[in-house]
Scaffold this motif. Sequence first.
Motif, short mmCIF file in Angstrom:
data_model
loop_
_atom_site.label_atom_id
_atom_site.label_comp_id
_atom_site.label_asym_id
_atom_site.label_seq_id
_atom_site.Cartn_x
_atom_site.Cartn_y
_atom_site.Cartn_z
N GLU A 226 7.33 11.88 0.19
CA GLU A 226 8.02 10.74 -0.41
C GLU A 226 7.10 9.52 -0.42
O GLU A 226 6.24 9.37 0.44
CB GLU A 226 9.28 10.39 0.38
CG GLU A 226 10.40 11.39 0.18
CD GLU A 226 11.63 11.02 1.01
OE1 GLU A 226 11.77 9.83 1.37
OE2 GLU A 226 12.42 11.93 1.29
N ASP A 227 7.34 8.63 -1.39
CA ASP A 227 6.53 7.42 -1.51
C ASP A 227 7.08 6.33 -0.60
O ASP A 227 8.22 5.89 -0.76
CB ASP A 227 6.54 6.91 -2.96
CG ASP A 227 5.82 7.85 -3.91
OD1 ASP A 227 5.32 8.88 -3.43
OD2 ASP A 227 5.77 7.54 -5.11
N TRP A 228 6.27 5.89 0.33
CA TRP A 228 6.61 4.75 1.18
C TRP A 228 5.54 3.69 1.03
O TRP A 228 4.44 3.97 0.53
CB TRP A 228 6.71 5.17 2.66
CG TRP A 228 7.94 5.97 2.96
CD1 TRP A 228 8.29 7.16 2.40
CD2 TRP A 228 8.99 5.63 3.87
NE1 TRP A 228 9.50 7.59 2.90
CE2 TRP A 228 9.94 6.67 3.81
CE3 TRP A 228 9.22 4.56 4.74
CZ2 TRP A 228 11.11 6.68 4.58
CZ3 TRP A 228 10.37 4.56 5.52
CH2 TRP A 228 11.31 5.61 5.42
N TYR A 229 5.86 2.47 1.48
CA TYR A 229 4.93 1.36 1.23
C TYR A 229 4.75 0.50 2.47
O TYR A 229 5.73 0.06 3.08
CB TYR A 229 5.42 0.50 0.06
CG TYR A 229 5.44 1.31 -1.21
CD1 TYR A 229 4.34 1.35 -2.06
CD2 TYR A 229 6.54 2.12 -1.52
CE1 TYR A 229 4.34 2.15 -3.19
CE2 TYR A 229 6.55 2.93 -2.65
CZ TYR A 229 5.44 2.94 -3.48
OH TYR A 229 5.42 3.74 -4.57
N LEU B 253 0.85 -1.19 0.00
CA LEU B 253 0.00 0.00 0.00
C LEU B 253 0.89 1.24 0.00
O LEU B 253 1.70 1.42 0.92
CB LEU B 253 -0.89 -0.01 1.25
CG LEU B 253 -1.54 1.33 1.61
CD1 LEU B 253 -2.54 1.76 0.53
CD2 LEU B 253 -2.24 1.25 2.96
N GLY B 254 0.73 2.07 -1.01
CA GLY B 254 1.51 3.31 -1.09
C GLY B 254 1.00 4.34 -0.09
O GLY B 254 -0.19 4.57 0.02
N VAL B 255 1.93 4.94 0.66
CA VAL B 255 1.57 6.01 1.59
C VAL B 255 2.53 7.17 1.37
O VAL B 255 3.67 6.99 0.93
CB VAL B 255 1.63 5.54 3.07
CG1 VAL B 255 0.53 4.55 3.38
CG2 VAL B 255 2.98 4.94 3.41
N ASP B 256 2.06 8.34 1.68
CA ASP B 256 2.88 9.54 1.50
C ASP B 256 3.52 9.90 2.83
O ASP B 256 2.82 10.06 3.84
CB ASP B 256 1.98 10.67 1.00
CG ASP B 256 2.73 11.98 0.90
OD1 ASP B 256 3.41 12.17 -0.12
OD2 ASP B 256 2.66 12.79 1.85
N LYS B 257 4.85 9.97 2.85
CA LYS B 257 5.55 10.40 4.07
C LYS B 257 6.36 11.63 3.72
O LYS B 257 7.39 11.53 3.06
CB LYS B 257 6.49 9.29 4.57
CG LYS B 257 5.91 8.39 5.63
CD LYS B 257 7.03 7.60 6.29
CE LYS B 257 6.46 6.64 7.33
NZ LYS B 257 7.52 5.88 7.99
N LEU C 179 2.90 -6.11 8.23
CA LEU C 179 4.12 -6.78 8.68
C LEU C 179 4.89 -5.92 9.66
O LEU C 179 5.47 -6.43 10.63
CB LEU C 179 5.00 -7.11 7.45
CG LEU C 179 6.26 -7.91 7.72
CD1 LEU C 179 5.92 -9.31 8.21
CD2 LEU C 179 7.12 -8.00 6.46
N GLY C 180 4.95 -4.62 9.40
CA GLY C 180 5.74 -3.74 10.26
C GLY C 180 5.71 -2.33 9.69
O GLY C 180 4.82 -2.02 8.89
N PRO C 181 6.65 -1.49 10.08
CA PRO C 181 6.66 -0.11 9.57
C PRO C 181 6.77 -0.07 8.05
O PRO C 181 7.33 -0.99 7.44
CB PRO C 181 7.91 0.50 10.22
CG PRO C 181 8.26 -0.40 11.35
CD PRO C 181 7.76 -1.76 11.00
N ALA C 182 6.23 0.99 7.46
CA ALA C 182 6.32 1.16 6.02
C ALA C 182 7.80 1.26 5.60
O ALA C 182 8.65 1.68 6.39
CB ALA C 182 5.57 2.40 5.58
N VAL C 183 8.09 0.84 4.34
CA VAL C 183 9.46 0.95 3.86
C VAL C 183 9.51 1.95 2.70
O VAL C 183 8.53 2.15 1.99
CB VAL C 183 10.00 -0.42 3.39
CG1 VAL C 183 10.04 -1.41 4.54
CG2 VAL C 183 9.18 -0.97 2.25
N ALA C 184 10.67 2.57 2.54
CA ALA C 184 10.85 3.56 1.47
C ALA C 184 10.86 2.86 0.12
O ALA C 184 11.16 1.66 0.02
CB ALA C 184 12.15 4.32 1.68
N LYS C 185 10.55 3.62 -0.93
CA LYS C 185 10.46 3.02 -2.26
C LYS C 185 11.74 2.27 -2.65
O LYS C 185 11.68 1.17 -3.18
CB LYS C 185 10.17 4.12 -3.29
CG LYS C 185 10.06 3.56 -4.71
CD LYS C 185 9.84 4.62 -5.74
CE LYS C 185 8.40 5.09 -5.73
NZ LYS C 185 8.10 5.97 -6.86
#
Lengths: 162, 557
Positions: free
Chosen positions: B485-488, B478-482, B506-512
């Motif tokens: 920047e695009d994080w997932y 799932l794409g989220v805006d941080k 699973l855990g914290p979002a990861v950077a693109k």
Amino acid sequence: MSVVINLNEVITDDWLETSDSDELGSNRSVIISLQRLQRDWDVLQSSDYRIGVELEATDDVEEIREFLPRLDLVALNFNVFADGRAFSQARLLRERLGYRGELRARGDVIRDQLSFMHRCGFTQFQLADSEEVELALNAFSDISDTYQPEIKQIPDCSATSR
Amino acid sequence: MLRSFTMYAYNQIDQKLVDERVEQFRDQTDRFLAGKLDEEVFKQLRLRNGLYVQRHAPMLRVAVPYGILNSDQMRMLGHIARTYDRGYAHVTTRQNFQFNWPALETVPDILAHLAGVQMHAIQTSGNCIRNVTSDPLAGVAPDELEDPRIWCELLRQWSTLHPEFSFLPRKFKFAVTGSRQDRVASQVHDIGLQLVQNGQGEVCFKVLVGGGMGRTPVIGKLIRDFLPRHDLLSYLDAILRVYNLHGRRDNIYKARIKILVNALGIETFREQVEAEWQHLRESDLKLSDQRIDRIRESFQIHKYKDLEDDDGIKDQCAQNPMFNSWYRQNTQAHKIRGYRIVTLSLKNHGQAPGDISDTQMEQVADLADQYSAGEIRTTYSQNLILAQVEQVELYSLWQALTRLRLANPNIGTVNDVICCPGSDFCALANATSIDVSEDIIRRFDALDKLYSIGNIRINISGCINACGHHHVGNIGLLGVDKNGEDWYQITLGGAASNYTALGKVLGPAVAKRDVGEAIEKIIETYVDYRQVDESFLQTLERIGRDPFKARVYVSRH
């Protein structure tokens, strides 16, 4: 004053919308709220007024079941055109409650919904101020055939003069 | 005689309706461009004709009712892509076609072209009953109880310009299946209809209600286990009326039927529907046998040859490893002996998942005429299917598809990514999705690696609206805006078939830049831990999320 279309012609609107605190005056055709209808029913039912009631989208049409034989008009309010609850209210009035009097759409009534309204049982359309009358009168013939069963005993719009 | 249905053919009423609808929309567009139609009103009207205004340009979503097209329709889509767009179109998870670059003022002309081949864009958007989706293997699946398309067409007609239900609280999506294997994600639709047999052996509908994706994903609940088929439309009218009157309209994110069903509880909701239905059941909505037969007879018939299974395929597979891979991965059994169902992969690197070019469309139309009764199906997983292929023709079809770059033998694998257009196109999206899928496809490009992993479904959505169905991906992104920047956000464990489940974060979002590696780590973990023949979901169920988490988050910094 806003334009009222009855089926497919513009009519002179002789109905007066009356707030709950107004005295009922010399105009003998009044549109009142559901609350006032319930409150003043004892007086109203034996008066010589023609009575219309206006319902909001949140009102349950069952609330006016007992009053229907005495009502000449029911107005359903479109607060915004995209709120489609009045379409269901109209069908319930016609098909469930057997209401045969005038059924009026008022509020945010736009040209491009008139056909849907009529197909749900509305017979009168009090246009929003933004609407052009000539365009509105042509709205009923946009689509000739429909896939859903028609509501019975409602006069046809497209079959009238135009 | 062995036969199945191909396409529903319009009668005069069907044709007149779509023709008049085009002229109605042309008039609405003219009024809007002349400043005589309010912008908000026009928005609602254009949405109900499939037209969005997107990031760069309008987007037009064309209906493919229950996911089946004939070759002329496919050629027309190719023509539209070339003439009015930038030479390509996009297949969606709901089996429709999208054009990303049409000019607003040309849309009435596009719709007129579509009407000329019995197509339309009616109710492909907006808060109304959307185009109905169904099994892409309808009529050819070996596990089918009954062809669902008769019912889909009845639903199409019932829902088209429905006077009462064209302005619902929110969009409303149906999926219909007639097979034992659910290929339509029926449990995550507003209404899922499954053809089933009751105790007396009669075919009925099992009705699920209140499923959906979006920011509050919900699995549909059983509202009726055996609905008689003749009562289908009256029962649906009852559900829609309860929803239209009582669904929330104060908050767009709480307006889907799933929220109403959850708020009332399924028992109370069912009681309200039943009460409504008692008034409707014996109305004109009751389907007569004659009405059903009329629809059935409007479908064109495909007659099969009496063929034997083709033994030559074994030799062709033995001699050509690429053909072998394609045969195993991209074709499947047909209910008729001597035939095979072929999936055309729209998942290649250098191409957004589900995209197809104008020339590919035209050539697929030709191949459909030559090999597959002139019909093409679209799938939930954003691919195409030729469903009526004689086994003896498979090799030459494969050669033709290889030339067209439509034979990538990756169906069902990690590379068969389901993906929304993301923020490259969509005004709603927070993040891109196409480049992320591209990254994944490149990492797993080697076929031996792909096949050693086995079948895993990856879904990518560019925002919480979940058009890429990330909630039901075995692996979901799932794409989220941080901060611009695009994080997932990564979810594991989703599925949308007979077993349907919502993935867990699973855990914290990861950077693109780290997403591709994270996916690789997840898949490595599965491969390392799996026991013989264990699927990704089975391994996950057995070992839990922690081993995956440890690899994904420890490996980074």
